[in-house]
Design a protein around this motif. Sequence first.
Motif, mmCIF file in Angstrom:
data_model
loop_
_atom_site.group_PDB
_atom_site.id
_atom_site.type_symbol
_atom_site.label_atom_id
_atom_site.label_comp_id
_atom_site.label_asym_id
_atom_site.label_seq_id
_atom_site.Cartn_x
_atom_site.Cartn_y
_atom_site.Cartn_z
ATOM 1 N N SER A 36 67.499 -0.920 38.562
ATOM 2 C CA SER A 36 66.763 -2.024 39.171
ATOM 3 C C SER A 36 67.630 -2.807 40.146
ATOM 4 O O SER A 36 67.130 -3.626 40.911
ATOM 5 C CB SER A 36 66.243 -2.956 38.079
ATOM 6 O OG SER A 36 67.323 -3.607 37.446
ATOM 7 N N GLY A 37 68.949 -2.565 40.102
ATOM 8 C CA GLY A 37 69.842 -3.254 41.029
ATOM 9 C C GLY A 37 70.033 -4.722 40.729
ATOM 10 O O GLY A 37 70.633 -5.449 41.512
ATOM 11 N N GLU A 38 69.543 -5.187 39.598
ATOM 12 C CA GLU A 38 69.712 -6.600 39.258
ATOM 13 C C GLU A 38 71.170 -6.861 38.900
ATOM 14 O O GLU A 38 71.773 -6.121 38.130
ATOM 15 C CB GLU A 38 68.798 -6.961 38.067
ATOM 16 C CG GLU A 38 67.336 -7.014 38.483
ATOM 17 C CD GLU A 38 66.386 -7.245 37.305
ATOM 18 O OE1 GLU A 38 66.864 -7.459 36.184
ATOM 19 O OE2 GLU A 38 65.183 -7.192 37.536
ATOM 20 N N LEU B 21 70.228 9.611 30.014
ATOM 21 C CA LEU B 21 70.375 8.349 30.743
ATOM 22 C C LEU B 21 69.690 7.215 29.995
ATOM 23 O O LEU B 21 68.710 7.416 29.284
ATOM 24 C CB LEU B 21 69.743 8.458 32.137
ATOM 25 C CG LEU B 21 70.311 9.493 33.100
ATOM 26 C CD1 LEU B 21 69.512 9.471 34.410
ATOM 27 C CD2 LEU B 21 71.790 9.240 33.378
ATOM 28 N N MET B 22 70.219 6.024 30.206
ATOM 29 C CA MET B 22 69.567 4.808 29.702
ATOM 30 C C MET B 22 69.354 3.874 30.882
ATOM 31 O O MET B 22 70.227 3.733 31.746
ATOM 32 C CB MET B 22 70.441 4.126 28.644
ATOM 33 C CG MET B 22 69.762 2.920 27.999
ATOM 34 S SD MET B 22 70.028 1.365 28.829
ATOM 35 C CE MET B 22 71.065 0.538 27.612
ATOM 36 N N ALA B 23 68.187 3.250 30.924
ATOM 37 C CA ALA B 23 67.929 2.237 31.949
ATOM 38 C C ALA B 23 67.127 1.096 31.350
ATOM 39 O O ALA B 23 66.334 1.294 30.427
ATOM 40 C CB ALA B 23 67.168 2.843 33.136
ATOM 41 N N ILE B 24 67.384 -0.088 31.881
ATOM 42 C CA ILE B 24 66.624 -1.281 31.505
ATOM 43 C C ILE B 24 65.702 -1.609 32.673
ATOM 44 O O ILE B 24 66.157 -1.707 33.819
ATOM 45 C CB ILE B 24 67.573 -2.463 31.209
ATOM 46 C CG1 ILE B 24 68.493 -2.107 30.034
ATOM 47 C CG2 ILE B 24 66.781 -3.743 30.928
ATOM 48 C CD1 ILE B 24 69.552 -3.162 29.721
ATOM 49 N N GLY B 25 64.444 -1.765 32.386
ATOM 50 C CA GLY B 25 63.484 -2.074 33.444
ATOM 51 C C GLY B 25 63.742 -3.450 34.035
ATOM 52 O O GLY B 25 64.311 -4.321 33.379
ATOM 53 N N PRO B 26 63.341 -3.664 35.295
ATOM 54 C CA PRO B 26 63.559 -4.972 35.930
ATOM 55 C C PRO B 26 62.718 -6.056 35.248
ATOM 56 O O PRO B 26 61.649 -5.777 34.714
ATOM 57 C CB PRO B 26 63.090 -4.754 37.367
ATOM 58 C CG PRO B 26 62.150 -3.590 37.304
ATOM 59 C CD PRO B 26 62.623 -2.736 36.166
#
Length: 206
Positions: free
Chosen positions: A104-106, A135-140
Motif C-alpha cells: 500500500s506504500g503507507e 508473502l504477507m501484506a497489510i491492506g491500506p
Amino acid sequence: PAGIGLVIVTKTVLPEKILEAYGAGERDFGENRVQEWQDKKETLPTDIRWHLIGHLQTNKVRFVIGQVALIHSLDRLELADAIEKQANSKGIPEVPCLVQVNMSGEESKFGLDPEKVVDFVKQMPARQSISLRGLMAIGPLTEDEGKIRECFRKTRELREGLKKEFPQYGWDILSMGMSADYRIAIEEGSNMLRIGSLVFPRDGAK
Ligand SMILES: *Cc1c(COP(=O)(O)O)cnc(C)c1O
C-alpha cells in the motif's frame, strides 16, 4: 471457504480467552510482540501453532525461531541474517518465513517495497535456513474498496512472478486480510487470514 487458513490474532488478549478459542478447536494464533507472546505462551497448550505477525527486531530473533510455526514479517536483510545466524547456532535446519510487502506504500507500515522484493529474494538462498513460503501484506487503511482490492491483487500477482522465478521455494501462502478487509482478501486469492478484533472485540468486551 476450504483451503483458507485462519490465524486468530491474540495481541492484548488474555490467556484465558485464548484458551476458549483453543477449546473451540482453533490451533493457529498470531501475536505481534515477542515479549507479550512469550509471557502468554508459557501458560498455554504446547500444540498451538504460533505465528509471529508483527515487526521483528533482530535482538528478539533468538526467542522466536524454532518456537513459532511461521514468521510473517521477514522484511529486511539484517533480519534474514539474524535468523540464519540463530538457526545455525541452534541447529534448526529450516525457518518458515513470509516476505512482508508494503504494497500500500503507507509510510507507517513495515515491509519491503514491492519493487525490491525480487532482489531481496535473490539473496535468500545464501541464507540456507530461510524457507520462503509466501508473502504477507497489510491492506491500506481506507474505506476505498478499490484501493484495498488493488493492494491484494498486486500482492497475489507478485507471488505468481516469484513462483516462476524462484521455484526452489514453496510460495504456497498468501497471508492477507484482517477483520475489516478479509472478504476482499479472499476474493483476491488470500489463503491465510489474520483475524483479531472480529473474534476478540477490542471494546472492553474481552
Ligand atoms: C492486529 C493485527 C491483525 C488483526 O487485525 P484485526 O483488525 O484485529 O483483525 C492482523 N495482522 C497484523 C499484522 C496485526 O497487527
